[in-house]
Design an enzyme around this catalytic site. Structure first.
Site, PDB file in Angstrom:
ATOM      1  N   LYS A  71       0.520  -1.214   0.184  1.00  0.00           N
ATOM      2  CA  LYS A  71      -0.254  -0.057  -0.129  1.00  0.00           C
ATOM      3  C   LYS A  71       1.265   0.987   0.112  1.00  0.00           C
ATOM      4  O   LYS A  71       0.247   2.366  -0.530  1.00  0.00           O
ATOM      5  CB  LYS A  71      -0.755   0.008   0.929  1.00  0.00           C
ATOM      6  CG  LYS A  71      -1.827  -1.166   1.303  1.00  0.00           C
ATOM      7  CD  LYS A  71      -3.408  -0.527   1.609  1.00  0.00           C
ATOM      8  CE  LYS A  71      -4.313  -1.366   1.518  1.00  0.00           C
ATOM      9  NZ  LYS A  71      -5.560  -0.810   2.093  1.00  0.00           N
ATOM     10  N   LYS A  82      -6.158 -11.426  -8.916  1.00  0.00           N
ATOM     11  CA  LYS A  82      -7.736 -12.127  -8.035  1.00  0.00           C
ATOM     12  C   LYS A  82      -8.659 -10.181  -8.455  1.00  0.00           C
ATOM     13  O   LYS A  82      -8.389  -9.308  -8.264  1.00  0.00           O
ATOM     14  CB  LYS A  82      -7.279 -11.612  -6.533  1.00  0.00           C
ATOM     15  CG  LYS A  82      -8.079 -12.042  -5.553  1.00  0.00           C
ATOM     16  CD  LYS A  82      -8.187 -12.037  -3.853  1.00  0.00           C
ATOM     17  CE  LYS A  82      -8.706 -11.392  -3.672  1.00  0.00           C
ATOM     18  NZ  LYS A  82      -8.322 -11.197  -2.051  1.00  0.00           N
ATOM     19  N   LYS A  93     -12.053  -4.852  -6.228  1.00  0.00           N
ATOM     20  CA  LYS A  93     -12.709  -3.436  -6.815  1.00  0.00           C
ATOM     21  C   LYS A  93     -11.607  -1.865  -7.103  1.00  0.00           C
ATOM     22  O   LYS A  93     -12.559  -1.786  -7.286  1.00  0.00           O
ATOM     23  CB  LYS A  93     -13.729  -2.935  -6.195  1.00  0.00           C
ATOM     24  CG  LYS A  93     -13.140  -2.906  -4.431  1.00  0.00           C
ATOM     25  CD  LYS A  93     -13.830  -2.522  -3.506  1.00  0.00           C
ATOM     26  CE  LYS A  93     -13.138  -2.422  -2.062  1.00  0.00           C
ATOM     27  NZ  LYS A  93     -13.431  -3.776  -0.906  1.00  0.00           N
TER      28      LYS A  93
END
Ligand code: TRP
Length: 336
Positions: A120, A202, A205
């Site tokens: 992140k 994967k 969103k």
């Protein structure tokens, strides 16, 4: 009568889901569907982890509507708020309070090894905030406050659950048995759903390509359109195989929503082309999600009832959380 459920208390399960963005078919088949199935067997506590969402910058009005929507979705899925505890994390202040205490029993070094923090911070180099770094400590507080035996988590959260276990063990070692050390709960039937555009990734969103994922609240038309565009391969045989990742992903999805095995799906589409197959997958997914979307839309419209439910959920959660929190405070040496 020998209904053991009436005498043996059910074991507790806890999990949380972030309200960041729209939840996907991957979230549904990989996690949420299992949550609904666990409620008969376990005493379940489920929360909307809204505090975790602000480790990435959020627009206030959008965040608020996503919190409502995620809470409504948990109810729309059929999770019964009377039998279980369903709440919004930020409405139970013990989470942040315990998080501070636990952070003093967590080493900088062990936090630095968290792969999600590394990923992140690489993705948001302009906002590597301290909350992003200490996120797993808040997650440990979410879990340990409720003393669950099991925590259902996906592969990406296993490392965080490990840390929660380590913190619990360390704390118990210093102060006696304060926390239940939770086990990861790996459901037998949790499907791993991949992107419709790149089956090596994967379904997510946060993928820039909106055709690669299905939102639980997508319309039937959108769902069918996205499945029609799903990546397959150049032959036209509906068969599960490592060299056919796109088709295999569609078989997994179709199997998960219809309850059919891969063999049954292969037989059903023998001799038929990808066009027919993709349409059938799209329709089966749309039919599965439609009633959930409909209930969600009804629940979200009734703001008064929604408010009653999340307040009641927070009160119920607080009663359990307070017990653990004050026990911790006493053990550490604070004045109660
Ligand atoms: N970090 C989890 C995720 O992003 C969400 C979460 C927050 C969670 N607190 C939790 C999951 C406690 C399980 C238990 O998916």
């Amino acid at each position: 009568m020998c209904n053991t459920n009436e005498t043996t208390p059910k074991q507790r399960v806890l999990s949380c889901i972030q309200p960041s963005g729209l939840l996907t078919l991957g979230n549904y088949l990989g996690a949420l569907k299992n949550w609904t199935q666990m409620q008969s067997q376990f005493d379940c506590t489920f929360a909307v982890a809204d505090l975790h969402a602000i480790t990435v910058r959020q627009e206030p009005a959008k965040l608020r509507s996503q919190i409502y929507s995620t809470f409504a979705l948990l109810l729309a899925l059929g999770i019964d708020p009377e039998q279980n505890t369903v709440f919004i994390q930020s409405q139970v202040p013990y989470h942040t309070a315990l998080s501070w205490v636990l952070s003093c029993y967590t080493q900088f070094g062990e936090m630095s090894r968290m792969t999600q923090f590394k990923d992140k911070s690489a993705k948001h180099p302009d906002n590597i905030n301290v909350g992003l770094f200490s996120y797993p400590v808040l997650m440990a507080a979410d879990i340990l406050l409720y003393q669950p035996a099991f925590v259902p988590v996906g592969a990406d959260q296993k490392q965080h659950l490990e840390i929660a276990r380590d913190i619990a063990l360390r704390f118990n070692h210093l102060y006696g048995d304060v926390f239940t050390v939770p086990e990861a709960y790996i459901p037998k039937t949790g499907a791993r759903i991949m992107s419709l555009q790149d089956p090596a990734k994967k379904m997510s969103k946060s993928d820039d390509n909106a055709n690669s994922w299905i939102a639980i609240l997508d319309s039937k038309d959108d769902i069918i359109r996205k499945f029609k565009r799903a990546v397959t391969d150049s032959d036209s045989c509906v068969r599960m195989s490592p060299d056919k990742p796109g088709v295999s992903n569609l078989i997994t999805i179709y199997g998960a929503v219809t309850g059919k095995t891969a063999d049954e799906v292969e037989r059903e589409f023998e001799g038929k082309g990808y066009g027919d197959f993709k349409l059938a997958v799209g329709e089966a997914v749309a039919d599965t999600l439609a009633p959930i979307k409909q209930r969600h839309d009804e629940i979200i419209k009734d703001k008064k009832e929604l408010e009653r439910l999340y307040k009641a959920g927070a009160e119920k959660a607080s009663r359990t959380a307070a017990k653990t929190y004050f026990k911790v405070m006493k053990k550490v040496g604070f004045v109660l």
